[in-house]
Scaffold this active site. Structure first.
Site, mmCIF file in Angstrom:
data_model
loop_
_atom_site.group_PDB
_atom_site.id
_atom_site.type_symbol
_atom_site.label_atom_id
_atom_site.label_comp_id
_atom_site.label_asym_id
_atom_site.label_seq_id
_atom_site.Cartn_x
_atom_site.Cartn_y
_atom_site.Cartn_z
ATOM 1 N N TRP A 1 29.032 54.063 44.001
ATOM 2 C CA TRP A 1 29.268 53.361 45.585
ATOM 3 C C TRP A 1 27.927 53.383 46.104
ATOM 4 O O TRP A 1 27.926 53.357 47.271
ATOM 5 C CB TRP A 1 30.293 54.010 46.156
ATOM 6 N N LYS B 1 33.123 46.451 45.006
ATOM 7 C CA LYS B 1 32.815 45.524 46.089
ATOM 8 C C LYS B 1 31.542 45.035 46.130
ATOM 9 O O LYS B 1 30.743 45.492 45.329
ATOM 10 C CB LYS B 1 33.084 46.695 47.295
ATOM 11 N N ASP C 1 51.513 24.437 49.139
ATOM 12 C CA ASP C 1 52.126 24.704 50.509
ATOM 13 C C ASP C 1 51.224 24.309 51.643
ATOM 14 O O ASP C 1 50.022 23.953 51.659
ATOM 15 C CB ASP C 1 51.989 26.514 51.012
ATOM 16 N N GLU D 1 54.565 20.178 49.874
ATOM 17 C CA GLU D 1 55.413 20.355 51.048
ATOM 18 C C GLU D 1 54.992 19.631 52.140
ATOM 19 O O GLU D 1 53.988 20.113 52.758
ATOM 20 C CB GLU D 1 55.310 22.001 51.171
#
Length: 677
Positions: free
Chosen positions: A89, A124, A337, A391
Site C-alpha cells: 500500500w 486501489k 432500470d 422500465e
C-alpha cells in the site's frame, strides 16, 4: 423494418399519429447515427464495447514479458498510482503514465509481481487531483469487498487459476416469458443476507416447480448500501460480494439453464451512487467525468448522479458493461432500470405523458435515447436471442420497435400502469364497485405493435410504506386466519380476489408475465431492509417459504393456483396469442367474459350472486372443458363446481356469435374454458 423504411421513420407506418413528428424522427435517427460514428474507434462490436478488456486489471504482454496491465481513464487527474497488498500500500511505488487522451497506465510483469499480485489481492488506485488526493476503487474493477471491521471497500484482482466450466446451454422457451423477479439476499427464510449458493440450492427448484421459465435477478451489481434494493450501484463490473463470488453467480445461472430457465439481469445505467470512496463520483477530481456537471448531474428524487451519455468514454464504459454481463456471465437478457428517468430531462417526475408532444422536444435527452439504441443493437448483435426490457412508464412510441424504424430496440416494456391501477382500485373502491369496462380497457391499454410484460404488483409495492395485493385484501387477518378451517369472510374474499386479479392480469395485460418473489403465494409481510430505524433487522428482508409447506394454510393453495395459471401458457401458448376478444360485459351483474386465443375466460365479480345456467357466447361450435376454476378446493375455493366438467355448445346465437354455452359461475370466481377438438 416497416415497408423497407430504415431512416428512422418506419414507426409512422405502424402509427399514423406520428406523421406530424416525421422530422423529429429523422433527427433522432440522425443523432443516433452520429453517436454511432463517434464511438471510440467507431466500432460498436469491437474495441468500443470491449473496454473491460482494456481498462482495469487485465492479463497481457509488454516488451515480450507477460503480466498485468492496469489502465484508467481519468482526464482531470494530475497523478495516479496503483496500491494494494502487492506493494504494501505504498502510494508512490507504482505510478501510472498518462497518454494524450487522459488514459493512465502501468504494466506489472510476472517476473516481478506474479507472487505478489495474486488472485484475490486487494487493490486501489491513489488519485491526485487539483483539489487533493484520495484512494479510489478502479472504475472497471471486477470485484469489490468490504472490510468487516472498518466497513471500507477495496477492489480485488480477480483472476482464478481455472476458468468456470459451463455445463448447460441456453434453454429454449416454451410459450411466452414467465418471469420470476427475485432478490438473492432476501430469498431465504433465515434472518440474514442470502447467498448465490443458497439461492441455487434452495430457491431455484421452487421457481422451476411452479412453472416459470425466466428469472430476473435484482441487485447483482455491487452496491454499498444493502437497503437500496441494489439500485445505487458503485462498481458496475463487480458482482455484489455480499452474495458470493462471480463463480457462484455463474453456477446459479448455469444451474438455472439446466432447469430450463433463462436468467435476466437488472442492469442500472440510469444513475450511480454519490459515494466517492466506493463509486465514480469525482473520480478524477471533477464533477463531470462520468456525469453531467452541476444540477443536471443530480437526480433530486433518488439522491444520485446522472451519466453524460453524450461523452464517448462514458458510452464505452456503459456499452462494455452490457457486453460484460452478457458474455462473461451468460445472462440471457437485461432489464434496464429507470428508462423514463434516462430519456427525459425532468426524469418524468410529476409528468402525466398525455400527448405525443411529450415524446419529442426539449425535454427529451437525445443522447440517452441514442445510448439506449446503441445498447440494444449491441445486445442483439452479440446474442440475437437476448431479451431486453425497458422500465418505462411514459409509453415512449417505438420503445419496443427496431432501431432502423426509429424505435429504441427493446423487446419488451413493463406494463407499469397495471399494478398502479390495481392498487388504486383496492385503495379507493369496494370490489362490488369495480368498473369492469375500465378494468378491461386498462389491461389492454398498450401499443399493439410492441410487446409488454404484464404484472399485477411490483416490488415497489412490497416495500415498507406500501402494501402487496394480499395485504391490501386481507391485512392483519393474514397473521391469524389463513387456516383452511377458520372460514373468515375477510380471508375468503381476499383469497378469491387474489386469484382473480392475477388470472385476469395474466390473461390480458401483456405478451409476457412477471411476478415478484413470494407474491405468488400472498407473502404476508412487506420488504424492509436492515436500517437504523428497524435496528438493522433482517426480519422483513426474507421470504417465509415454510408457509407454503403447511398444508392447512391457504398459502400453499395460492402457490398451486399460480402454477396452474402458468400452465395455461406452457400448454396453450396463451401469452403469445394476439387474439383477444371481449365476449360479454355486464356491469350490473358483474360478469366479464373474453377470449384469448382458443381459451374462454369467464369472470364473476359479484360478491354474493352465483349464476346457474349462465349463457355466454362461444367463439367456436365446440364443447368446452373447464381447465381452470379459481373456486376449486385445491386452490382455496369452495369447490362448488363438479370437475371435470364439460359445457356442451348450443345452437343459440348470442352477441354476434352463432353459438353459446350455459355455465355455472359461482360468486367471486373465474373459469377458463378450452374447446374440445
Amino acid at each position: 423494418m416497416v415497408n423497407g423504411n430504415t431512416d428512422g421513420t418506419g414507426l409512422i407506418a405502424l402509427d399514423p399519429w406520428l406523421e406530424p413528428y416525421r422530422d423529429r424522427l429523422l433527427g433522432r435517427h440522425a443523432h443516433y447515427l452520429w453517436m454511432l460514428s463517434n464511438l471510440p474507434f467507431s466500432d460498436l462490436l469491437g474495441s468500443t464495447s470491449k473496454g473491460h478488456q482494456y481498462f482495469g486489471l487485465n492479463r497481457g504482454e509488454h516488451e515480450g514479458k507477460t503480466g498485468v496491465w492496469y489502465r484508467e481513464w481519468a482526464p482531470g487527474a494530475t497523478a495516479l498510482s496503483l496500491i494494494g497488498d502487492f506493494n504494501g500500500w505504498v502510494r508512490g511505488a507504482n505510478p501510472l503514465t498518462r497518454d494524450d487522451w487522459g488514459v493512465w497506465f502501468t504494466f506489472l510483469p510476472d517476473d516481478k509481481y506474479a507472487d505478489r499480485l495474486t488472485h484475490g489481492s486487494r487493490v486501489k488506485v491513489h488519485v491526485s487531483t487539483h483539489g487533493g488526493a484520495s484512494d479510489r476503487i478502479p472504475a472497471y474493477i471486477r470485484r469489490a469487498v468490504q472490510d468487516p471491521e472498518t466497513h471500507a471497500y477495496s477492489g480485488q484482482y480477480w483472476h482464478p487459476a481455472e476458468p468456470f466450466e459451463w455445463r448447460h446451454s441456453t434453454p429454449p422457451i416454451k410459450g411466452g416469458l414467465r418471469i420470476y423477479e427475485a432478490h438473492v439476499g432476501m430469498a431465504q427464510e433465515d434472518g440474514k443476507v442470502g447467498s448465490f449458493r443458497e439461492f441455487t440450492e434452495k430457491t431455484l427448484p421452487k421457481i422451476a416447480e411452479i412453472g416459470y421459465n425466466a428469472i430476473q435477478l435484482m441487485a447483482v451489481m455491487e452496491h454499498p448500501y444493502y437497503g437500496s434494493f441494489g439500485y445505487l450501484v458503485s462498481n458496475f463490473f463487480a458482482v455484489s460480494s455480499r452474495f458470493g463470488t462471480p463463480e457462484e453467480l455463474k453456477e446459479l445461472i448455469d444451474t438455472a439453464h439446466g432447469m430450463g430457465m433463462r436468467v435476466i439481469m437488472d442492469i442500472v445505467h440510469s444513475h450511480s451512487v454519490k459515494n466517492t470512496e466506493e463509486g465514480l463520483n469525482r473520480f478524477d477530481g471533477t464533477d463531470h467525468q462520468y456525469f453531467h456537471a452541476g444540477g443536471r448531474g443530480q437526480h433530486v428524487a433518488w439522491d444520485s448522479l446522472l451519466f453524460d451519455y453524450g461523452k464517448a468514454e462514458v458510452t464505452r464504459f456503459l456499452l462494455s458493461n452490457v457486453r460484460y454481463w452478457l458474455e462473461e456471465f451468460r445472462f440471457d437478457g437485461l432489464r434496464f432500470d429507470g428508462v423514463t428517468s434516462m430519456i427525459y430531462m425532468d426524469h418524468g417526475l410529476g409528468r402525466s405523458f398525455g400527448s405525443y408532444d411529450d415524446y419529442f422536444g426539449g425535454n427529451v435527452d437525445e443522447d440517452a435515447v441514442g445510448y439506449l439504441k446503441l445498447a440494444n443493437v449491441l445486445a442483439h448483435s452479440l446474442n440475437p436471442e437476448a431479451i431486453t426490457i425497458a422500465e418505462d412508464v411514459s409509453g415512449m412510441a417505438g420503445t419496443c420497435r427496431p432501431v432502423s424504424e426509429g424505435g429504441l430496440g427493446f423487446d419488451y416494456r413493463l406494463a407499469m400502469g397495471v399494478p398502479d391501477f390495481w392498487i388504486k382500485l383496492l385503495k379507493e373502491r369496494k370490489d362490488e364497485d369495480w368498473p369492469l369496462a375500465d378494468l378491461y380497457s386498462v389491461l389492454l391499454n398498450r401499443r399493439s405493435s410492441e410487446k409488454h410484460i404484464g404484472y399485477a404488483e411490483s416490488h415497489d409495492q412490497a416495500l415498507v410504506g406500501d402494501k402487496t395485493l394480499a395485504f391490501w385484501l386481507m391485512d392483519a387477518k393474514m397473521y391469524s386466519e389463513m387456516s383452511k378451517f377458520s372460514h373468515d369472510p375477510v380471508i375468503d374474499r381476499g383469497v378469491a380476489l387474489h386469484k382473480m386479479i392475477r388470472l385476469i392480469t395474466f390473461a390480458l395485460a401483456g405478451e409476457a408475465y412477471l411476478n415478484f418473489i413470494g407474491n405468488e403465494f400472498g407473502h404476508p409481510e412487506w420488504v424492509d431492509f436492515p436500517r437504523p430505524d428497524n435496528g438493522f433487522s433482517h426480519h422483513y428482508a426474507r421470504r417465509q417459504w415454510s408457509l407454503i409447506e403447511q398444508k392447512h394454510l391457504h398459502y400453499h393453495e395460492l402457490r398451486d393456483f399460480d402454477a396452474a395459471m402458468l400452465a395455461l401458457d406452457s400448454g396453450f401458448g396463451l401469452l403469445g396469442d394476439p387474439l383477444i376478444e371481449q365476449l360479454a360485459l355486464h356491469e350490473d351483474t358483474r360478469q366479464l367474459v373474453f377470449r384469448r386465443g382458443p381459451l374462454v375466460f369467464a369472470f364473476n365479480f359479484h360478491v354474493s350472486e352465483s349464476y346457474v345456467s349462465l349463457r355466454i357466447p362461444a367463439p367456436d361450435a365446440k364443447d368446452y372443458n373447464v381447465i381452470l376454476d379459481t373456486d376449486a378446493l385445491p386452490y382455496g375455493g369452495h369447490g362448488l363446481l363438479s370437475v371435470p366438467l364439460v359445457y356442451p355448445w348450443q345452437d343459440v346465437p348470442m352477441y354476434g356469435k352463432p353459438q353459446s354455452l350455459q355455465i355455472y359461475l359461482p360468486a367471486r370466481s373465474a373459469q377458463v374454458l378450452a374447446p374440445i377438438d
